[in-house]
Write a protein that holds these residues in place. Structure first.
Motif, PDB file in Angstrom:
ATOM      1  N   UNK A 177       0.479   2.901 -19.304  1.00 50.54           N
ATOM      2  CA  UNK A 177       1.063   4.245 -19.291  1.00 50.54           C
ATOM      3  C   UNK A 177      -0.015   5.281 -18.967  1.00 50.54           C
ATOM      4  N   UNK A 178      -1.187   5.149 -19.578  1.00 50.29           N
ATOM      5  CA  UNK A 178      -2.289   6.075 -19.311  1.00 50.29           C
ATOM      6  C   UNK A 178      -2.684   6.013 -17.841  1.00 50.29           C
ATOM      7  N   UNK A 179      -2.773   4.790 -17.299  1.00 55.78           N
ATOM      8  CA  UNK A 179      -3.146   4.628 -15.895  1.00 55.78           C
ATOM      9  C   UNK A 179      -2.148   5.326 -14.981  1.00 55.78           C
TER      10      UNK A 179
ATOM     11  N   UNK B  19      -1.934   9.676  -6.116  1.00 56.34           N
ATOM     12  CA  UNK B  19      -0.905   9.533  -7.147  1.00 56.34           C
ATOM     13  C   UNK B  19      -0.021   8.327  -6.898  1.00 56.34           C
ATOM     14  N   UNK B  20       0.363   8.107  -5.648  1.00 59.65           N
ATOM     15  CA  UNK B  20       1.210   6.967  -5.299  1.00 59.65           C
ATOM     16  C   UNK B  20       0.490   5.643  -5.539  1.00 59.65           C
ATOM     17  N   UNK B  21      -0.802   5.610  -5.256  1.00 62.14           N
ATOM     18  CA  UNK B  21      -1.584   4.380  -5.426  1.00 62.14           C
ATOM     19  C   UNK B  21      -1.683   3.973  -6.888  1.00 62.14           C
ATOM     20  N   UNK B  22      -1.920   4.947  -7.776  1.00 65.49           N
ATOM     21  CA  UNK B  22      -1.992   4.622  -9.206  1.00 65.49           C
ATOM     22  C   UNK B  22      -0.638   4.150  -9.730  1.00 65.49           C
ATOM     23  N   UNK B  23       0.440   4.714  -9.204  1.00 66.17           N
ATOM     24  CA  UNK B  23       1.774   4.259  -9.602  1.00 66.17           C
ATOM     25  C   UNK B  23       1.980   2.800  -9.210  1.00 66.17           C
ATOM     26  N   UNK B  24       1.529   2.438  -8.002  1.00 66.99           N
ATOM     27  CA  UNK B  24       1.638   1.053  -7.552  1.00 66.99           C
ATOM     28  C   UNK B  24       0.808   0.108  -8.401  1.00 66.99           C
TER      29      UNK B  24
ATOM     30  N   UNK C   4       0.378  -4.018 -13.020  1.00 68.12           N
ATOM     31  CA  UNK C   4      -0.156  -4.359 -14.341  1.00 68.12           C
ATOM     32  C   UNK C   4       0.952  -4.489 -15.380  1.00 68.12           C
ATOM     33  N   UNK C   5       1.968  -3.626 -15.300  1.00 71.05           N
ATOM     34  CA  UNK C   5       3.077  -3.692 -16.251  1.00 71.05           C
ATOM     35  C   UNK C   5       3.813  -5.028 -16.131  1.00 71.05           C
TER      36      UNK C   5
ATOM     37  N   UNK D  50       8.704   6.955  -7.559  1.00 74.82           N
ATOM     38  CA  UNK D  50       7.682   8.006  -7.678  1.00 74.82           C
ATOM     39  C   UNK D  50       6.657   7.878  -6.555  1.00 74.82           C
ATOM     40  N   UNK D  51       6.163   6.655  -6.324  1.00 73.54           N
ATOM     41  CA  UNK D  51       5.141   6.439  -5.299  1.00 73.54           C
ATOM     42  C   UNK D  51       5.665   6.837  -3.917  1.00 73.54           C
TER      43      UNK D  51
END
Length: 389
Positions: A217-219, A367-372, A377-378, A282-283
Motif C-alpha cells: 500500500x505504501x509503495x 505514478x503509473x509504474x509504481x502502480x504496476x 507485489x500484491x 489507475x496506471x
C-alpha cells in the motif's frame, strides 16, 4: 432498494453520517482558499501551513484512536467525539478575522477526523458479515462521495443567490448537527470477545501477511500524488477555471456510482483481483493524462479515474478487515491509515519535482509504474483468505 437490503443498520447509519458530514465539509473547503486570500488577506504560504498541519495531525491520530478503540473495546464514543469536533468546529470559520484562527479551526476539524476514522472503519467491519464486507465498505464510500457532490452544489446555489462566504460557513452547522444526532441515536456499539487481556500498541501483534500488505500500500501511495496535479493538467490543457468544479462533480459522481459494485465484486472474486484491477485502471489513466492534449480527453479521463476509486477505496479497507482478527480491527485500520498518510506527502513532493524537472509525461509515467509494481507485489506476496461461498 433491494441492492442495499442486506447492508447492516450500523453501516447505513454511518453512511448517512458520512454523507452529511462530507456535505458540510464540502460547503466550506472548496471556498476556503478564496476566503483566506480575498477576505483575510492570507497568501499561498498560509494555506500550505494550514493544510500541512491539518493532514499530519489526522494521520497520526488515526493510528492512536484505532488502538485505543481496541483497548477500550468501544468505538461509538470515539466516533461521536470525532464527528462532534467537526460539526461544531468547522462553522466557527465564519467568525474568524485572521488566517491563524482558520488554522486552529482546521486543526480541530482534522483532530476530529483522526479520532473517528479508524474506530468507524473497525465498527463497520465488526457490524458486517464477512461475505458482504466489500459491499458494506463500498456503500459507505458511495455515501461519502454523494455528500461530496451535494456540498459544493449547495454552496454554489447559495453563492448565486448572494449569500456571503461567512454565512455559507455558518449554514454548514446544520448538517453537522444532524450527523451527531444520528451517531447518538442510531449507531450501536459492537462488543468484541477477545482472547487477549491486553491490546499492545505494537505492529508486531499483526500478522506478517498484513504487514506485507501495508508495505505494498505504501509503495502504491508513493506514486499516488495529490489530485491537485490533475486539476493543474486540466487547466494547462485548456479547461476554463469556471468548469473545474463541474469536472470535480463528475469525478465524484463516478466514484459514488462504482463504489458499491466494486465492493460486491470483491466479495465474489476476492479483494486482490479487484484492487489490482483498480490499480491497473489507475496506471492507464495516469498514462492517459501524461499523453493527453485535448479538452475532451481530460473530461473522459476524469470520469474513468472515478472507476479506480470505486474498485479500490472500499475494497482496500475490506481487505484490512479480512487480514486481522476482530480484537485488532481498530489497530489495523490505524496502521493502514497511517501508512497511507505517511506516503501521501512525499508522493506529491516527488511527483511535483519530476513534473517541474522533466515534464508532466515523466511524472505521470512514474505514478503509473509504481502502480504496476505494487500490483505485481500484491499478487505475488500477499495471501488472501478463501472466499465464503
Amino acid at each position: 432498494m433491494k441492492l442495499f437490503k442486506d447492508i447492516p443498520r450500523n453501516v447505513k447509519a454511518l453512511g448517512f453520517v458520512s454523507l452529511l458530514n462530507d456535505a458540510a465539509s464540502e460547503m466550506i473547503y472548496p471556498l476556503l482558499p478564496i476566503f483566506l486570500i480575498s477576505v483575510l488577506g492570507a497568501g499561498p504560504g498560509a494555506l500550505g501551513v494550514i493544510e500541512g498541519i491539518a493532514e499530519t495531525t489526522a494521520s497520526l491520530l488515526k493510528l492512536f484512536s484505532g488502538w485505543i478503540s481496541d483497548k477500550l473495546k468501544k468505538r461509538k464514543f470515539l466516533i461521536l467525539i470525532g464527528y462532534s469536533l467537526a460539526a461544531f468546529g468547522r462553522p466557527l470559520i465564519s467568525i474568524t478575522i485572521a488566517w491563524w484562527q482558520v488554522a486552529v479551526i482546521r486543526f480541530i476539524d482534522r483532530v476530529g477526523k483522526g479520532v473517528r476514522t479508524s474506530p468507524r472503519d473497525a465498527l463497520i467491519s465488526l457490524s458486517t458479515p464477512e461475505d458482504i464486507r466489500g459491499k458494506s465498505f463500498g456503500f459507505h464510500r458511495a455515501m461519502d462521495h454523494t455528500g461530496a457532490i451535494i456540498g459544493p452544489v449547495v454552496a454554489m446555489v447559495l453563492l448565486k443567490y448572494g449569500m456571503s462566504l461567512k454565512n455559507i460557513f455558518l449554514w454548514a452547522l446544520l448538517p453537522g448537527i444532524i450527523t451527531v444526532i444520528i451517531v447518538i441515536f442510531f449507531v450501536r456499539e459492537k462488543r468484541v470477545i477477545s482472547e487477549s487481556k491486553t491490546v499492545d500498541f505494537k505492529l508486531s501483534v499483526l500478522s506478517r501477511n498484513f504487514k506485507t500488505y501495508l508495505f505494498v500500500i505504501i509503495l502504491f501511495t508513493l506514486g499516488n500524488s495529490s489530485d491537485a496535479f490533475l486539476i493543474l493538467k486540466a487547466k494547462d490543457t485548456g479547461i476554463p477555471i469556471a468548469l473545474i468544479p463541474l469536472l470535480w462533480i463528475v469525478l465524484h459522481f463516478v466514484k459514488m456510482s462504482t463504489s458499491v459494485p466494486g465492493g460486491v465484486w470483491s466479495d465474489k472474486i476476492g479483494r486482490r483481483r479487484v484492487i489490482v484491477t483498480g490499480w491497473m485502471v489507475y496506471a492507464l489513466i495516469y498514462l492517459g493524462f501524461g499523453f493527453s492534449s485535448n479538452i475532451w480527453q481530460i473530461w473522459g479521463l476524469f470520469a474513468l479515474y472515478g472507476i479506480y476509486f470505486g474498485l479500490t477505496e472500499g475494497v482496500e479497507k475490506a481487505f484490512v478487515s479480512d487480514l486481522v482478527t476482530r480484537e485488532f480491527q481498530g489497530t489495523a485500520f490505524g496502521f493502514y491509515h497511517l501508512a497511507v498518510g505517511i506516503a501521501a506527502f512525499p508522493s506529491s513532493v516527488i511527483f511535483g519535482f519530476i513534473w517541474q524537472r522533466f515534464g508532466s509525461l515523466t511524472a505521470f509515467t512514474y505514478g503509473a509504474s509504481l502502480a504496476g509494481l505494487a500490483s505485481i507485489l500484491l499478487l505475488s506476496f500477499v495471501r488472501e483468505k478463501e472466499r465464503i461461498k
